[in-house]
Design a protein around this motif. Structure first.
Motif, PDB file in Angstrom:
ATOM      1  N   ASN A 600       0.732  -1.297   0.015  1.00 17.37           N
ATOM      2  CA  ASN A 600      -0.061   0.116  -0.052  1.00 17.37           C
ATOM      3  C   ASN A 600       1.009   1.153  -0.010  1.00 17.37           C
ATOM      4  O   ASN A 600       0.692   2.247   0.598  1.00 17.37           O
ATOM      5  N   LYS A 601       2.002   1.145  -0.843  1.00 14.44           N
ATOM      6  CA  LYS A 601       2.754   2.313  -0.837  1.00 14.44           C
ATOM      7  C   LYS A 601       2.104   3.768  -1.200  1.00 14.44           C
ATOM      8  O   LYS A 601       0.983   3.528  -2.063  1.00 14.44           O
ATOM      9  N   PRO A 602       2.561   4.783  -0.846  1.00 19.40           N
ATOM     10  CA  PRO A 602       3.566   5.046   0.067  1.00 19.40           C
ATOM     11  C   PRO A 602       3.547   4.490   1.622  1.00 19.40           C
ATOM     12  O   PRO A 602       4.393   4.947   2.496  1.00 19.40           O
ATOM     13  N   PHE A 603       2.255   4.218   1.885  1.00 19.78           N
ATOM     14  CA  PHE A 603       2.268   3.919   3.366  1.00 19.78           C
ATOM     15  C   PHE A 603       2.534   2.585   3.588  1.00 19.78           C
ATOM     16  O   PHE A 603       2.733   1.574   2.957  1.00 19.78           O
ATOM     17  N   CYS A 604       2.760   2.675   5.035  1.00 14.69           N
ATOM     18  CA  CYS A 604       3.303   1.199   5.814  1.00 14.69           C
ATOM     19  C   CYS A 604       2.126   0.441   5.711  1.00 14.69           C
ATOM     20  O   CYS A 604       1.032   0.798   6.278  1.00 14.69           O
ATOM     21  N   ASP A 605       2.248  -0.763   5.562  1.00 15.49           N
ATOM     22  CA  ASP A 605       1.075  -1.621   5.925  1.00 15.49           C
ATOM     23  C   ASP A 605       1.640  -2.825   6.776  1.00 15.49           C
ATOM     24  O   ASP A 605       1.043  -3.907   6.821  1.00 15.49           O
ATOM     25  N   GLY A 606       2.650  -2.624   7.391  1.00 17.42           N
ATOM     26  CA  GLY A 606       3.248  -3.929   8.177  1.00 17.42           C
ATOM     27  C   GLY A 606       4.148  -4.961   7.528  1.00 17.42           C
ATOM     28  O   GLY A 606       4.669  -5.536   8.369  1.00 17.42           O
ATOM     29  N   SER A 607       4.515  -4.743   6.215  1.00 17.31           N
ATOM     30  CA  SER A 607       5.190  -5.623   5.405  1.00 17.31           C
ATOM     31  C   SER A 607       6.536  -5.839   6.119  1.00 17.31           C
ATOM     32  O   SER A 607       7.202  -6.931   5.680  1.00 17.31           O
ATOM     33  N   HIS A 608       7.223  -4.744   6.943  1.00 16.62           N
ATOM     34  CA  HIS A 608       8.601  -5.013   7.023  1.00 16.62           C
ATOM     35  C   HIS A 608       8.614  -5.954   8.199  1.00 16.62           C
ATOM     36  O   HIS A 608       9.819  -6.646   8.336  1.00 16.62           O
TER      37      HIS A 608
END
Ligand code: FES
Length: 692
Positions: A600-608
């Motif tokens: 969901n770039k540019p937002f963070c979606d927890g994929s880190h």
């Protein structure tokens, strides 16, 4: 600089503003031409084992490409410094240049400049061009001038006369001396009479060369930086262009010794031209239609880049169009590069067997800025659309990844220009009020506005006015575009699940409102006082929880200090009056992806978490001088396949709150690969980062 430089004018004549500007035009042409030649050589380099290189050779050419491109980017920084000095003196910076091959006399006989693919001779020529005064390095084979001549004229003339010089360092020494003489004659204030707000500054882009020029000291410091970094640099500076080229030469010699058949580059043309030459000389006419069409689009992107940059010097800061023009210009460079690489991989045509094409960097007759206002915007949007048209046609005939990449960048730029240009003048008018430090905080209308669609219950279940006591069932939210609106008595609570990064402040600070582990509705706004609930919303770093008060008290205001927090192994958490890609953000709080993996770039979606992103939340402290203003709008523009371009006053802080940097603009890595996190170091190119 060590020795006192001497002015070029004879004692009888005074150095004039016109003469200085004339000499700055030559400086601009010199930097500009060098930049083109370096880019040309870099674009000709082969890439990967798929192009006939061994793994070791492929590794070397990839590094050389990066190193030469980096030098070219620094030449761009030198060019910007020269433009800024010209503007500071009241001049209009020079963006044009003579086309390749250069006419004799445009530069001294000792400075030969032409487009030629990477080779040992070309590399030696680069070393020669960047050599210090005391260097005995010879020029590259085949680069001696056709004939020698002198350009200087010591007779007293009103017309500015060119000077001769052996090295670029000597040229800048002379230019510095002329500047000193001019300032001594007319006074500093009169000398630097240009509007400093016209210059490109670090508010628009954090780029070396963008420091403001306001006096003799700052102008001379800019010349000194040019000399010490690049041309004429001392042999002791390992980061100078000269030393970087020396290291490439060492490596090239070693690889050639190991494999005499090693050919690091494609045989791109020497001085390619798009039309049948009308004069003899070293130039190659591109007869191959695919090659010509590729160069055509690349050249047009380059020319539009120049127009956009020249336009910025008409727009006084603060002006959102200034930053937008710079972003579009840099974007065009990203479209140009794969096309130029493509051209070097295509045959030039039947008249030149064994010779490939290459981008000709053809400049149009004039790159003067367009009159500012809607007509310029129309011009730019129209031209970008024409470039998209050209690239689309090219993509039909040449179905290569490089052409596809260029098309994608151009389409993105055209859309951005269409979307952003129309509003920028209205925005400019609004800036002073928005920046007023004492102005009452504006209600965060955009931050928590309830869409019209949400004003009426979507399901007919009237829960808005209901008083929900502790233990009552949480009201059913209305959902609009994936955002839940939960009506409480004195506040509408807004929850956007796809932005949530699970910091868990809500369920731990307000467990009666945010009820964990239940099926169905789980937020019950009336189980807590409105003031306490808004405090919980304020600590939600991602902005997933927002609110709209109904009790007459103000909604969330922008913070007094703009903060960009770098979270350990996680995203950027940003607090500011945010404009994201030109539009007001829905919240003053956002978390933006920095691992490169979000869906969901540019937002963070927890994929880190999924990709086990390992990145320190404690980068070292760098430039941390106090900013005169710490709040105000923060514009975040995600670059296609590149970093987040951030402009505005900001404090970048570590996860523990330590100051990392205080800046007015920054390019923040969002591919996860930078070796200089949180800042972009162009690793996104190396890893082939795709933002969509
Ligand atoms: S975005 Fe990561 S290095 Fe540029």
């Amino acid at each position: 600089m060590n020795s006192l430089p001497q002015p070029s004018a004879s004692p009888a004549s005074a150095v004039t503003r016109e003469a200085l500007v004339h000499q700055l035009y030559e400086a601009a042409e010199l930097e500009h031409n060098l930049m083109c030649t370096y880019l040309y050589a870099a674009f000709s380099l082969k890439s990967g084992t798929g192009e006939g290189l061994s793994a070791q050779e492929a590794d070397a050419t990839a590094r050389w490409r990066q190193a030469i491109l980096h030098v070219a980017i620094e030449e761009m920084g030198h060019l910007t410094a020269v433009w800024n000095i010209t503007a500071a003196l009241g001049g209009s910076p020079r963006f044009g240049r003579m086309n390749f091959p250069l006419d004799t006399g445009g530069l001294p006989a000792s400075v030969v400049v032409r487009l030629e693919p990477f080779s040992a001779a070309v590399l030696q020529h680069f070393i020669y061009l960047e050599r210090p005064d005391n260097s005995a390095e010879p020029d590259g084979e085949g680069f001696s001038p056709d004939f020698t001549f002198t350009r200087g004229d010591i007779r007293n003339r009103v017309t500015p006369m060119p000077v001769d010089y052996d090295t670029v360092g000597a040229f800048y020494k002379n230019l510095s001396a002329n500047l000193v003489a001019f300032v001594a004659r007319v006074g500093e204030k009169a000398a630097f009479c240009g509007d400093r707000n016209l210059q490109i500054s670090r508010k628009e882009i954090d780029f070396q060369g963008c420091d403001p020029v306001i006096c003799a000291k700052t102008a001379l410091a800019a010349f000194d930086a040019i000399v010490s970094q690049g041309e004429g640099a001392s042999e002791e500076n390992p980061d100078s262009h000269y030393c970087r080229f020396l290291r490439i030469r060492d490596e090239l010699q070693a690889l050639k010794a190991a494999n005499p058949a090693f050919q690091p580059a494609y045989p791109a043309a020497v001085n390619p031209v798009l039309r049948r030459p009308v004069r003899a000389g070293k130039r190659v006419w591109l007869e191959n239609e695919d090659a010509a069409a590729t160069v055509d689009v690349a050249n047009s992107a380059y020319m539009l880049m120049l127009r956009l940059l020249s336009h910025t010097y008409l727009l006084p800061r603060p002006h959102p169009a200034k930053a937008l023009c710079i972003d579009l210009a840099l974007g065009l460079m990203r479209a140009m590069a794969p096309l130029a690489e493509q051209a070097a991989r295509l045959p030039a045509g039947p008249s030149n067997p064994g010779c490939n094409a290459g981008m000709s960097f053809t400049a149009l007759r004039d790159a003067a800025p367009l009159p500012p206002g809607p007509s310029a915007e129309k011009f730019f949007v129209e031209r970008l659309q024409e470039l998209v048209g050209g690239a689309r046609a090219l993509a039909v005939s040449l179905q290569t990844p490089r052409v596809a990449q260029a098309l994608k960048v151009l389409e993105d730029l055209a859309q951005r220009a269409e979307r952003r240009f129309p509003g920028v003048f209205a925005e400019t008018a609004a800036i002073p009020a928005a920046r007023g430090a004492q102005a009452a905080p504006a209600p965060a209308a955009a931050a928590a506005a309830v869409p019209a669609a949400a004003a009426a219950p979507a399901t007919g279940t009237a829960v808005g006015a209901a008083v929900i006591e502790p233990g009552n069932v949480a009201p059913t939210p209305r959902t609009v575009d994936g955002v839940d609106y939960i009506e409480g008595r004195d506040l509408t609570l807004i929850y956007e699940g796809k932005k949530c990064i699970h910091s868990r402040f809500c369920v731990t600070w307000g467990p009666k409102v945010f009820i964990a582990n239940v099926k169905g509705p789980w937020i019950n706004p009336d189980n807590m006082s409105v003031d306490a609930l808004t405090e919980i919303a304020h600590v939600c770093v991602s902005g997933a929880i927002r609110y709209k008060r109904k009790d007459g008290k103000p909604d969330e205001a922008p913070p007094p200090v703009n903060l960009v927090s770098v979270r350990e192994g996680g995203p950027y958490a940003i607090r500011a009056d945010i404009k994201l890609d030109g539009a007001p953000a829905v919240s003053h709080r956002l978390t933006l992806c920095r691992c490169g993996a979000s869906k969901n770039k540019p937002f963070c979606d927890g994929s880190h978490h999924e990709v086990h992103f390992a990145a320190s939340g404690e980068p070292p402290t760098g430039k941390a001088d106090m900013l005169p203003v710490r709040d105000g709008p923060l514009a975040i523009d995600p670059e296609t396949d590149g970093p987040l371009q951030v402009r505005g006053n900001m404090e970048i802080i570590s996860g523990t709150g330590r100051v990392v940097a205080r800046l007015e603009s920054a390019r923040l890595c969002r591919c996860g690969a930078s070796n200089n996190k949180p800042f972009c170091d162009n690793s996104h190119v190396r890893i082939g980062f795709r933002s969509s």
